[in-house]
Design an enzyme around this catalytic site. Structure first.
Site, PDB file in Angstrom:
ATOM      1  N   THR A  28       0.821  -1.206   0.000  1.00  0.00           N
ATOM      2  CA  THR A  28       0.000   0.000   0.000  1.00  0.00           C
ATOM      3  C   THR A  28       0.862   1.267   0.000  1.00  0.00           C
ATOM      4  O   THR A  28       2.014   1.233   0.456  1.00  0.00           O
ATOM      5  CB  THR A  28      -0.895  -0.001   1.261  1.00  0.00           C
ATOM      6  OG1 THR A  28      -1.443   1.287   1.461  1.00  0.00           O
ATOM      7  CG2 THR A  28      -0.099  -0.357   2.511  1.00  0.00           C
ATOM      8  N   ASP A  29       0.280   2.374  -0.454  1.00  0.00           N
ATOM      9  CA  ASP A  29       1.001   3.654  -0.387  1.00  0.00           C
ATOM     10  C   ASP A  29       1.083   4.174   1.051  1.00  0.00           C
ATOM     11  O   ASP A  29       1.835   5.102   1.334  1.00  0.00           O
ATOM     12  CB  ASP A  29       0.338   4.703  -1.295  1.00  0.00           C
ATOM     13  CG  ASP A  29      -1.098   5.033  -0.913  1.00  0.00           C
ATOM     14  OD1 ASP A  29      -1.660   4.356  -0.029  1.00  0.00           O
ATOM     15  OD2 ASP A  29      -1.663   5.982  -1.506  1.00  0.00           O
ATOM     16  N   GLU A  30       0.299   3.561   1.963  1.00  0.00           N
ATOM     17  CA  GLU A  30       0.264   4.086   3.333  1.00  0.00           C
ATOM     18  C   GLU A  30       1.599   3.917   4.053  1.00  0.00           C
ATOM     19  O   GLU A  30       1.849   4.572   5.060  1.00  0.00           O
ATOM     20  CB  GLU A  30      -0.877   3.430   4.124  1.00  0.00           C
ATOM     21  CG  GLU A  30      -2.214   3.675   3.443  1.00  0.00           C
ATOM     22  CD  GLU A  30      -3.426   3.325   4.294  1.00  0.00           C
ATOM     23  OE1 GLU A  30      -3.335   3.376   5.524  1.00  0.00           O
ATOM     24  OE2 GLU A  30      -4.466   3.004   3.692  1.00  0.00           O
TER      25      GLU A  30
ATOM     26  N   TYR B 100      -1.654  -0.511  10.996  1.00  0.00           N
ATOM     27  CA  TYR B 100      -1.812  -1.180   9.695  1.00  0.00           C
ATOM     28  C   TYR B 100      -0.609  -0.888   8.795  1.00  0.00           C
ATOM     29  O   TYR B 100       0.048  -1.810   8.299  1.00  0.00           O
ATOM     30  CB  TYR B 100      -3.104  -0.725   8.998  1.00  0.00           C
ATOM     31  CG  TYR B 100      -3.152  -1.059   7.515  1.00  0.00           C
ATOM     32  CD1 TYR B 100      -3.156  -2.379   7.082  1.00  0.00           C
ATOM     33  CD2 TYR B 100      -3.188  -0.052   6.548  1.00  0.00           C
ATOM     34  CE1 TYR B 100      -3.183  -2.696   5.720  1.00  0.00           C
ATOM     35  CE2 TYR B 100      -3.225  -0.356   5.191  1.00  0.00           C
ATOM     36  CZ  TYR B 100      -3.214  -1.679   4.782  1.00  0.00           C
ATOM     37  OH  TYR B 100      -3.237  -1.982   3.432  1.00  0.00           O
TER      38      TYR B 100
ATOM     39  N   LYS C 229       2.370  -3.360   7.272  1.00  0.00           N
ATOM     40  CA  LYS C 229       2.628  -3.535   5.832  1.00  0.00           C
ATOM     41  C   LYS C 229       4.073  -3.133   5.516  1.00  0.00           C
ATOM     42  O   LYS C 229       4.748  -3.782   4.716  1.00  0.00           O
ATOM     43  CB  LYS C 229       1.649  -2.703   4.993  1.00  0.00           C
ATOM     44  CG  LYS C 229       0.218  -3.208   4.991  1.00  0.00           C
ATOM     45  CD  LYS C 229       0.033  -4.593   4.374  1.00  0.00           C
ATOM     46  CE  LYS C 229       0.290  -4.619   2.880  1.00  0.00           C
ATOM     47  NZ  LYS C 229      -0.067  -5.954   2.309  1.00  0.00           N
TER      48      LYS C 229
END
Ligand SMILES: NC(=O)c1ccc[n+]([C@@H]2O[C@H](COP(=O)([O-])OP(=O)(O)OC[C@H]3O[C@@H](n4cnc5c(N)ncnc54)[C@H](O)[C@@H]3O)[C@@H](O)[C@H]2O)c1
Length: 351
Positions: free
Chosen positions: A132-134, A157, A161
């Site tokens: 993810t870009d997060e 989260y 990741k």
């Protein structure tokens, strides 16, 4: 079969589109969908392919190393596309350990099984990790996330990741595994569990229930239609260079509140309601703890080097999405009532 690809998390939102695409587009590949069927995994997402000759489902948890080893052996797995994860930020705030167990421990288990199964010929097999870009944190002063942006995860989260991404790269560096990682922006589209913003709003507008918006709704996300993400995964799987990272995004930034208002407007039209009816359902709620302000992906590398770009404009994609939810009331009812989980026992028996 020329390849036997293990796709993890294939019963989830994005995974189900990836499984569908691969099963239909590549009849010469065997597609093994491994999923634990958590609350987010729904085999009803895969009705269109469940009878296909090149599709196999395995109910297993990536935390179970022995189960992974036997699935690699049983299906002679040649490549992995890893999507299984705990994926909802709010859940990670209330239960971070579940995210460590699946996203970190589970990913390392999967890397170990792949390494064992492919020993002596690692260069012939690909481990593709979907992220993810997060992991890049929050943008405050303009700019975009590049593949070279330093990691700065802000939620349990995104921290889990980020850790899994680091493990994948560490296995590439240390054990010379052939790996690729992609980091994508927010997805929307059919099969999305209605705890996430867009399906939650569509469902609540339909049922005239309050539309909870965090803070003032100023948080900005870059939205990509899920089938375009699945196409990007296909592209990276087949054309990506080993050891590389590819950012995937739609160059399509929206403030949360503007998305909610757009959904209200479009749904009022579709449901034949007076303009402005659904906007009255908007309810501002206390902001999520540590809520990242803005995510925005620079997807130039995948466009230039691999020739992928989004096929849909947002306006088209959101129409398709709303129409899908309105036409698939049964899916939505099963998901909101929890009865979708009985589908597995009906299809595969108890176990
Ligand atoms: N949704 C997004 O906008 C988005 C954006 C970028 C990247 N991603 C990443 O893409 C992947 C898929 O996201 P999603 O939105 O489809 O998630 P999802 O929550 O809809 O699906 C996750 C799937 O993984 C399965 N799963 C969970 N824990 C498991 C375990 N321990 N063992 C085996 N299976 C397990 C679930 O049953 C479910 O089918 C994730 O890795 C996520 O980080 C998501």
């Amino acid at each position: 079969m020329s390849k036997s690809i293990l796709i993890t998390g294939g019963a989830g939102f994005i995974g189900s589109h990836v499984v569908q695409l691969f099963v239909e587009k590549y009849p010469e590949y065997q597609i093994v969908n491994l999923d634990a069927l958590t609350y987010a995994g729904n085999l009803e997402n895969l009705k269109s392919v469940e009878g296909a000759a090149n599709y196999i489902f395995e109910k297993a948890d990536i935390q179970d190393a022995d189960a992974l080893d036997s699935i690699f052996a049983k299906h002679n797995i040649t490549d992995v596309i890893h999507l299984a994860a705990e994926s909802h930020v709010d859940r990670s705030i209330s239960d971070p350990m579940a995210f460590v167990k699946t996203n970190v421990f589970g990913t390392v288990n999967l890397l170990n099984s792949a390494k064992k199964a492919w020993a002596g010929e690692l260069e012939n097999h690909l481990f593709y990790h979907v992220s993810t870009d997060e992991v890049y944190g929050s943008l405050h002063d303009g700019g975009f996330f590049l593949e070279t942006t330093p990691y700065d995860p802000q939620s349990p989260y995104s921290a889990s990741k980020a850790a899994s991404d680091h493990f994948v790269r560490a296995y590439a560096n240390t054990y010379k595994m052939k790996t690729v990682v992609s980091n994508c922006s927010n997805n929307y589209g059919p099969n999305h569990f209605p705890e996430k913003l867009i399906p939650l709003c569509i469902n609540n507008i339909k049922n005239s229930k309050p539309l909870p918006v965090y803070g003032k709704g100023e948080n900005v996300r870059d939205w990509l239609f899920v089938k375009d993400h699945a196409r990007a995964i296909d592209t990276v799987f087949h054309k990506g260079k080993a050891g590389e990272t590819y950012n995937i995004g739609g160059f399509n930034e929206w403030k949360n509140i503007d998305i909610v208002k757009l959904l209200c407007k479009k749904m009022d039209e579709k449901l034949g309601r007076e303009p402005g009816t659904s906007e009255k359902l908007i309810t501002y709620v206390t902001d999520r703890a540590g809520h990242d302000l803005r995510y925005a992906i620079d997807a130039t590398k995948i466009q230039k080097e691999l020739g992928w770009e989004p096929s849909l404009q947002f306006d088209e994609g959101i129409e398709i999405t709303i129409d899908w939810y309105l036409a698939n009331e049964e899916w939505l009812d099963h998901v909101t009532s929890g009865s979708y989980q009985e589908y597995y026992s009906e299809l595969y028996g108890k176990g």
